[in-house]
Design a protein around this motif. Structure first.
Motif, mmCIF file in Angstrom:
data_model
loop_
_atom_site.group_PDB
_atom_site.id
_atom_site.type_symbol
_atom_site.label_atom_id
_atom_site.label_comp_id
_atom_site.label_asym_id
_atom_site.label_seq_id
_atom_site.Cartn_x
_atom_site.Cartn_y
_atom_site.Cartn_z
ATOM 1 N N GLU A 19 0.832 -1.213 0.000
ATOM 2 C CA GLU A 19 0.000 0.000 0.000
ATOM 3 C C GLU A 19 0.862 1.257 0.000
ATOM 4 O OE1 GLU A 19 -4.277 -0.817 2.240
ATOM 5 O OE2 GLU A 19 -2.523 -0.252 3.416
ATOM 6 N N ARG A 20 1.870 1.274 0.841
ATOM 7 C CA ARG A 20 2.719 2.465 0.956
ATOM 8 C C ARG A 20 3.486 2.724 -0.344
ATOM 9 N NH1 ARG A 20 6.045 2.482 6.486
ATOM 10 N NH2 ARG A 20 6.283 4.683 5.873
ATOM 11 N N LEU A 21 3.899 1.656 -1.004
ATOM 12 C CA LEU A 21 4.638 1.819 -2.261
ATOM 13 C C LEU A 21 3.744 2.336 -3.379
ATOM 14 C CD1 LEU A 21 6.707 -1.510 -2.205
ATOM 15 C CD2 LEU A 21 7.528 0.777 -1.602
ATOM 16 N N PRO A 96 -5.816 5.186 -9.382
ATOM 17 C CA PRO A 96 -4.652 4.309 -9.557
ATOM 18 C C PRO A 96 -3.584 4.395 -8.476
ATOM 19 C CG PRO A 96 -4.691 6.053 -11.226
ATOM 20 C CD PRO A 96 -5.999 6.102 -10.532
ATOM 21 N N HIS A 97 -3.622 5.443 -7.620
ATOM 22 C CA HIS A 97 -2.653 5.517 -6.531
ATOM 23 C C HIS A 97 -3.323 5.452 -5.156
ATOM 24 C CE1 HIS A 97 -0.255 7.291 -9.904
ATOM 25 N NE2 HIS A 97 0.568 6.384 -9.440
ATOM 26 N N GLN A 98 -4.541 4.927 -5.132
ATOM 27 C CA GLN A 98 -5.258 4.767 -3.872
ATOM 28 C C GLN A 98 -4.893 3.456 -3.190
ATOM 29 O OE1 GLN A 98 -9.454 6.118 -3.632
ATOM 30 N NE2 GLN A 98 -9.928 3.989 -3.070
ATOM 31 N N ALA A 99 -4.411 2.483 -3.952
ATOM 32 C CA ALA A 99 -4.058 1.152 -3.420
ATOM 33 C C ALA A 99 -5.259 0.496 -2.763
ATOM 34 C CB ALA A 99 -2.883 1.254 -2.453
ATOM 35 N N GLU A 100 -6.363 0.463 -3.495
ATOM 36 C CA GLU A 100 -7.602 -0.151 -2.998
ATOM 37 C C GLU A 100 -7.425 -1.657 -2.877
ATOM 38 O OE1 GLU A 100 -11.536 0.016 -1.617
ATOM 39 O OE2 GLU A 100 -10.285 1.707 -2.243
ATOM 40 N N VAL A 101 -7.884 -2.230 -1.759
ATOM 41 C CA VAL A 101 -7.786 -3.670 -1.531
ATOM 42 C C VAL A 101 -9.181 -4.273 -1.460
ATOM 43 C CG1 VAL A 101 -6.992 -5.487 0.040
ATOM 44 C CG2 VAL A 101 -5.583 -3.451 -0.342
ATOM 45 N N LYS A 102 -9.395 -5.310 -2.249
ATOM 46 C CA LYS A 102 -10.643 -6.065 -2.222
ATOM 47 C C LYS A 102 -10.287 -7.531 -2.016
ATOM 48 C CE LYS A 102 -13.382 -2.571 -3.020
ATOM 49 N NZ LYS A 102 -14.305 -2.086 -1.963
ATOM 50 N N ASP A 104 -8.162 -10.421 -1.413
ATOM 51 C CA ASP A 104 -6.729 -10.696 -1.553
ATOM 52 C C ASP A 104 -6.084 -9.833 -2.637
ATOM 53 O OD1 ASP A 104 -4.331 -12.321 -1.082
ATOM 54 O OD2 ASP A 104 -4.722 -13.175 -3.061
ATOM 55 N N ILE A 105 -6.861 -8.976 -3.300
ATOM 56 C CA ILE A 105 -6.378 -8.256 -4.478
ATOM 57 C C ILE A 105 -6.158 -6.780 -4.154
ATOM 58 C CG2 ILE A 105 -6.826 -7.656 -6.884
ATOM 59 C CD1 ILE A 105 -6.443 -10.654 -6.363
ATOM 60 N N LEU A 106 -4.967 -6.276 -4.503
ATOM 61 C CA LEU A 106 -4.672 -4.851 -4.368
ATOM 62 C C LEU A 106 -4.600 -4.237 -5.760
ATOM 63 C CD1 LEU A 106 -2.295 -3.058 -1.946
ATOM 64 C CD2 LEU A 106 -2.136 -2.527 -4.388
ATOM 65 N N TYR A 107 -5.363 -3.152 -5.967
ATOM 66 C CA TYR A 107 -5.434 -2.461 -7.251
ATOM 67 C C TYR A 107 -4.556 -1.206 -7.223
ATOM 68 C CZ TYR A 107 -9.546 -5.319 -8.318
ATOM 69 O OH TYR A 107 -10.390 -6.370 -8.563
ATOM 70 N N GLY A 108 -3.929 -0.909 -8.340
ATOM 71 C CA GLY A 108 -3.188 0.346 -8.437
ATOM 72 C C GLY A 108 -2.086 0.276 -9.469
ATOM 73 N N ARG A 109 -1.688 1.447 -9.967
ATOM 74 C CA ARG A 109 -0.597 1.508 -10.934
ATOM 75 C C ARG A 109 0.690 1.031 -10.279
ATOM 76 N NH1 ARG A 109 -0.845 0.401 -15.110
ATOM 77 N NH2 ARG A 109 -1.482 2.140 -16.427
ATOM 78 N N VAL A 363 -4.913 -0.875 -17.603
ATOM 79 C CA VAL A 363 -5.907 -0.222 -16.760
ATOM 80 C C VAL A 363 -6.381 -1.236 -15.720
ATOM 81 C CG1 VAL A 363 -8.245 0.743 -16.727
ATOM 82 C CG2 VAL A 363 -6.639 1.398 -18.529
ATOM 83 N N ASN A 364 -6.646 -0.769 -14.499
ATOM 84 C CA ASN A 364 -7.051 -1.629 -13.389
ATOM 85 C C ASN A 364 -5.990 -2.679 -13.059
ATOM 86 O OD1 ASN A 364 -9.562 -0.370 -12.835
ATOM 87 N ND2 ASN A 364 -10.507 -1.485 -14.537
ATOM 88 N N GLU A 365 -4.740 -2.308 -13.195
ATOM 89 C CA GLU A 365 -3.630 -3.181 -12.802
ATOM 90 C C GLU A 365 -3.836 -3.637 -11.356
ATOM 91 O OE1 GLU A 365 1.265 -2.900 -12.360
ATOM 92 O OE2 GLU A 365 0.137 -1.251 -13.270
ATOM 93 N N HIS A 366 -3.576 -4.908 -11.097
ATOM 94 C CA HIS A 366 -3.763 -5.424 -9.744
ATOM 95 C C HIS A 366 -2.865 -6.625 -9.496
ATOM 96 C CE1 HIS A 366 -6.759 -7.587 -12.266
ATOM 97 N NE2 HIS A 366 -6.390 -8.629 -11.541
ATOM 98 N N ILE A 367 -2.808 -7.037 -8.229
ATOM 99 C CA ILE A 367 -1.959 -8.159 -7.836
ATOM 100 C C ILE A 367 -2.579 -8.882 -6.657
ATOM 101 C CG2 ILE A 367 -0.568 -6.867 -6.155
ATOM 102 C CD1 ILE A 367 1.899 -8.372 -7.228
ATOM 103 N N SER A 368 -2.310 -10.177 -6.568
ATOM 104 C CA SER A 368 -2.719 -10.961 -5.409
ATOM 105 C C SER A 368 -1.692 -10.763 -4.295
ATOM 106 C CB SER A 368 -2.809 -12.450 -5.788
ATOM 107 O OG SER A 368 -2.779 -13.256 -4.630
#
Length: 388
Positions: A19-21, A96-102, A104-109, A363-368
């Protein structure tokens, strides 16, 4: 296998770091990696050997060295801090820089490309320090600037000779829960064509720069595509990515400019492609002395691979299996910092990092977040088993 060698952080630990990154905007072309380099230093324990390389007022890279019992050899983990720009802002489900978490998934550039890998590096480094032990050889954690453009960071780190003695490299780019052992090369060419304009009703009075440009592309594609084949990466490709020419529909164009993105498999000579491009220009100019053509190299990154049966790859694969990561070898179609680090050197390397490489630049880049945990376990397992 010592059980204590495997360290997997909790989902909350992965979330806290990532999130911080992601919340630090490091989009190209500004980069702003200096801010995130400072943040990484804040997140790491004191007493480590930090080397911050200032490139501009806002851009910096960071090398963190864990001293070994002996000073030579060792391992480098490499991850870049910059991201591509946030195109199509309206298309993002979350800022894209909010680091939204849903879940197990974190969204953001940058979540996948590649702040997820950077987070795993930070978590691994924390665990090494917590062990209270000194590795047998140095372990370097390199956080680079400008990978998405000119590679300023890795070039500076190489120039300063921080990694001259390194024997093994892990590029922590997203590899879709697999281990990458090869990457395609990239050769970008720009070709300028000069002809002569005329009224389009009298094309025989002109020299059509656009048509000669098309001729150049067709000849080069035939010369390059399909020539070599690689078991994992397939074939070379030649793509027209920019083509400018002409000013009006009824004027034969007197100039054209073409940019080509050529992706190559290991074994392909970029020097040979450049030579052939020059020959094609000469052939066209011999066909019509009124046309002038010249080609310039914009980017030149070699294709790279480590043999699947190399001791380094075999050991990484063993630890990957224990961490729940696939041992199917993977090839990456994009280049990494390795392409500028390995110039003139043959160092065993793998591309292994959390996230799906198909998410890069999307767009909507995300990661587990679980993926970040698994790769942290891989890195810590390998280091604790082979350097302690």
């Amino acid at each position: 296998m010592r059980e204590e060698a495997g360290y997997r952080p909790t989902i909350e630990e992965c979330r806290e770091v990532l999130e911080r990154l992601v919340r630090v905007d490091t989009c190209q072309p500004e980069g702003n990696e200096g801010e995130i380099a400072g943040l990484i230093m804040e997140m790491l324990p004191s007493g480590l050997e930090f080397h911050k390389l200032e490139h501009t007022a806002r851009r910096a890279s960071l090398v963190v060295k864990v001293e070994g019992e002996i000073g030579e050899g060792g391992l480098a983990l490499i991850g870049h801090l910059d991201t591509v720009a946030c195109s199509e802002q309206d298309g993002w489900a979350y800022p894209p820089h909010q680091a939204e978490v849903k879940g197990d998934i974190l969204y953001g550039r940058g979540a996948a490309d590649m702040k997820g890998g950077v987070a795993a590096m930070i978590l691994t480094l924390r665990q090494i320090v917590r062990s209270g032990k000194k590795p047998s050889k140095p372990v370097y954690f390199c956080f680079t600037a400008d990978e998405e453009s000119r590679g300023t960071g890795i070039c500076a780190i190489v120039e300063e000779k921080y990694l001259d003695q390194v024997e093994e490299v892990v590029i922590c780019e997203p590899s879709d829960e697999k281990i990458g052992i090869c990457e395609k090369g990239a050769l970008w060419l720009q070709t300028a064509v000069r002809g002569r304009s005329s009224h389009a009703s009298r094309p025989e009075l002109g020299v059509n720069a656009v048509e000669y440009g098309i001729c150049f592309v067709e000849k080069l594609k035939r010369a390059v595509e399909g020539k070599e084949s690689h078991a994992i990466l397939g074939h070379n490709t030649v793509s027209v990515t920019r083509f400018h020419g002409g000013i009006m529909t009824n004027i034969i164009p007197s100039s054209a400019e073409i940019e080509l993105d050529i992706r190559t498999v290991p074994g392909t000579s970029h020097d040979e492609i450049i030579r052939r491009a020059g020959e094609i220009c000469e052939e066209i100019m011999d066909m019509d002395p009124a046309v002038h053509m010249e080609t310039e190299v914009l980017n030149n990154r070699p294709a790279l691979e480590t043999p699947e049966d190399s001791p380094f790859v075999r050991c990484i694969m063993e630890e990957a299996e224990r961490a729940g990561i696939s041992t199917e070898p993977k090839g990456l179609y994009f280049y990494t910092d390795a392409s500028q680090m390995m110039t003139g050197r043959q160092i065993p390397f793998v591309i292994a990092g959390p996230g799906d490489d198909a998410m890069a630049h999307c767009v909507n880049e995300h990661i587990s977040l679980s993926s970040v945990g698994r790769y942290t376990e891989l890195y810590s397992r390998y280091i604790m088993e082979h350097y302690y």
